[in-house]
Design a protein around this motif. Structure first.
Motif, PDB file in Angstrom:
ATOM      1  N   TYR B  32     -26.143 108.599 142.343  1.00 39.93           N
ATOM      2  CA  TYR B  32     -27.308 107.867 141.889  1.00 39.93           C
ATOM      3  C   TYR B  32     -27.662 106.817 142.939  1.00 39.93           C
ATOM      4  O   TYR B  32     -26.830 106.451 143.776  1.00 39.93           O
ATOM      5  N   GLN B  49     -31.958 101.561 138.775  1.00 36.96           N
ATOM      6  CA  GLN B  49     -31.185 102.729 139.180  1.00 36.96           C
ATOM      7  C   GLN B  49     -31.996 103.991 138.916  1.00 36.96           C
ATOM      8  O   GLN B  49     -32.731 104.056 137.912  1.00 36.96           O
ATOM      9  N   PRO B  93     -20.404 108.250 139.460  1.00 37.56           N
ATOM     10  CA  PRO B  93     -20.194 107.559 138.176  1.00 37.56           C
ATOM     11  C   PRO B  93     -19.623 106.156 138.381  1.00 37.56           C
ATOM     12  O   PRO B  93     -19.127 105.822 139.450  1.00 37.56           O
ATOM     13  N   GLY B  94     -19.653 105.370 137.316  1.00 33.17           N
ATOM     14  CA  GLY B  94     -19.267 103.970 137.401  1.00 33.17           C
ATOM     15  C   GLY B  94     -17.808 103.729 137.699  1.00 33.17           C
ATOM     16  O   GLY B  94     -17.395 102.588 137.863  1.00 33.17           O
ATOM     17  N   ASN B  95     -17.010 104.790 137.785  1.00 35.64           N
ATOM     18  CA  ASN B  95     -15.620 104.554 138.140  1.00 35.64           C
ATOM     19  C   ASN B  95     -15.360 104.887 139.618  1.00 35.64           C
ATOM     20  O   ASN B  95     -14.227 105.042 140.044  1.00 35.64           O
ATOM     21  N   THR B  96     -16.448 104.987 140.380  1.00 36.39           N
ATOM     22  CA  THR B  96     -16.304 105.138 141.830  1.00 36.39           C
ATOM     23  C   THR B  96     -16.906 103.905 142.500  1.00 36.39           C
ATOM     24  O   THR B  96     -17.920 103.386 142.044  1.00 36.39           O
ATOM     25  N   PRO B  97     -16.273 103.440 143.579  1.00 39.33           N
ATOM     26  CA  PRO B  97     -16.742 102.185 144.179  1.00 39.33           C
ATOM     27  C   PRO B  97     -18.068 102.342 144.907  1.00 39.33           C
ATOM     28  O   PRO B  97     -18.427 103.421 145.359  1.00 39.33           O
ATOM     29  N   LEU B  98     -18.796 101.260 145.006  1.00 42.84           N
ATOM     30  CA  LEU B  98     -20.016 101.216 145.785  1.00 42.84           C
ATOM     31  C   LEU B  98     -19.733 100.502 147.102  1.00 42.84           C
ATOM     32  O   LEU B  98     -19.104  99.453 147.121  1.00 42.84           O
TER      33      LEU B  98
END
Lengths: 115, 110
Positions: B32, B49, B93-98
């Motif tokens: 995303y 987003q 997804p939100g459990n991967t770092p940006l």
């Protein structure tokens, strides 16, 4: 919206002491929390990824024995800067996310000054 | 992790529309695109987003072309309080770092 709270917002400590920073997800359960560091006029740098109930994963160049991360529950992760030195002075920011495609939300940061 | 490229800085007068373009040539299928705003000594604040086409909310619009290799954040009628650094990030997804790039420093002038 999702709220991530960091505490303290600022802290001053003496060289050689340890400092603990807390990161809490207030209205959701975060499967994963991330810790970043930001020096003046620079972007955020990822330090480590913290998963509830397991050991944190550290980025290259980040000392895991110096920056202790504990993620004991789905709403709380802590970062402890051990034996702090002046070069550890920085802005530390946490973020929390779930395993959905919801965006990450960030805490308001902790300004650490080591004298 | 996909890298992003944005202009280092932009200036705008109050009341104008500001468009900040970000390129992300290596975006993955499940990534995303998310934009954040950061004021000095504060954590990044979520703006918008999207995955493809156009997304609009109460503060901004996000335009994403079909190939998804770039995106444009549009801020309508900026005010002095919109002076900040804007970051474009791509990720899963939100459990991967940006991973943050350098961001765009927007200065709004009266």
């Amino acid at each position: 919206g999702a709220v991530v709270s960091q505490h303290p917002s600022w802290v001053i400590c003496k060289s050689g002491t340890s400092v603990k920073i807390e990161c809490r997800s207030l209205d959701f359960q975060a499967t994963t929390m991330f810790w970043y560091r930001q020096f003046p006029k620079q972007s955020l740098m990822l330090m480590a990824t913290s998963n509830e109930g397991s050991k944190a994963t550290y980025e290259q160049g980040v000392e895991k024995d110096k920056f202790l991360i504990n993620h004991a529950s789905l709403t709380l992760s802590t970062l402890t800067v051990t034996s702090a030195h002046p070069e550890d002075s920085s802005f530390y920011i946490c973020s929390a996310g779930t395993d959905t495609n919801s965006p990450l939300h960030f805490g308001n940061g902790t300004r650490l000054t080591v004298t | 992790l996909a890298k992003t490229t944005q202009p280092i800085s932009m200036d705008s007068y109050e009341g104008q529309e500001v468009n900040i373009t970000c390129s992300h040539n290596n975006i993955a299928t499940n990534d995303y695109i998310t934009w954040y705003q950061q004021f000095p000594s504060q954590g990044p604040r979520f703006i918008i987003q999207g995955y493809k086409t156009k997304v609009t909310n109460e503060v901004a619009s996000l335009f994403i072309p079909a190939d998804r290799k770039s995106s444009t954040l549009s801020l309508p009628r900026v005010s002095l309080s919109d002076t900040a650094v804007y970051y474009c990030l791509v990720g899963g997804p939100g459990n991967t770092p940006l991973v943050f790039g350098k961001g765009t420093r927007l200065s709004v002038i009266a």
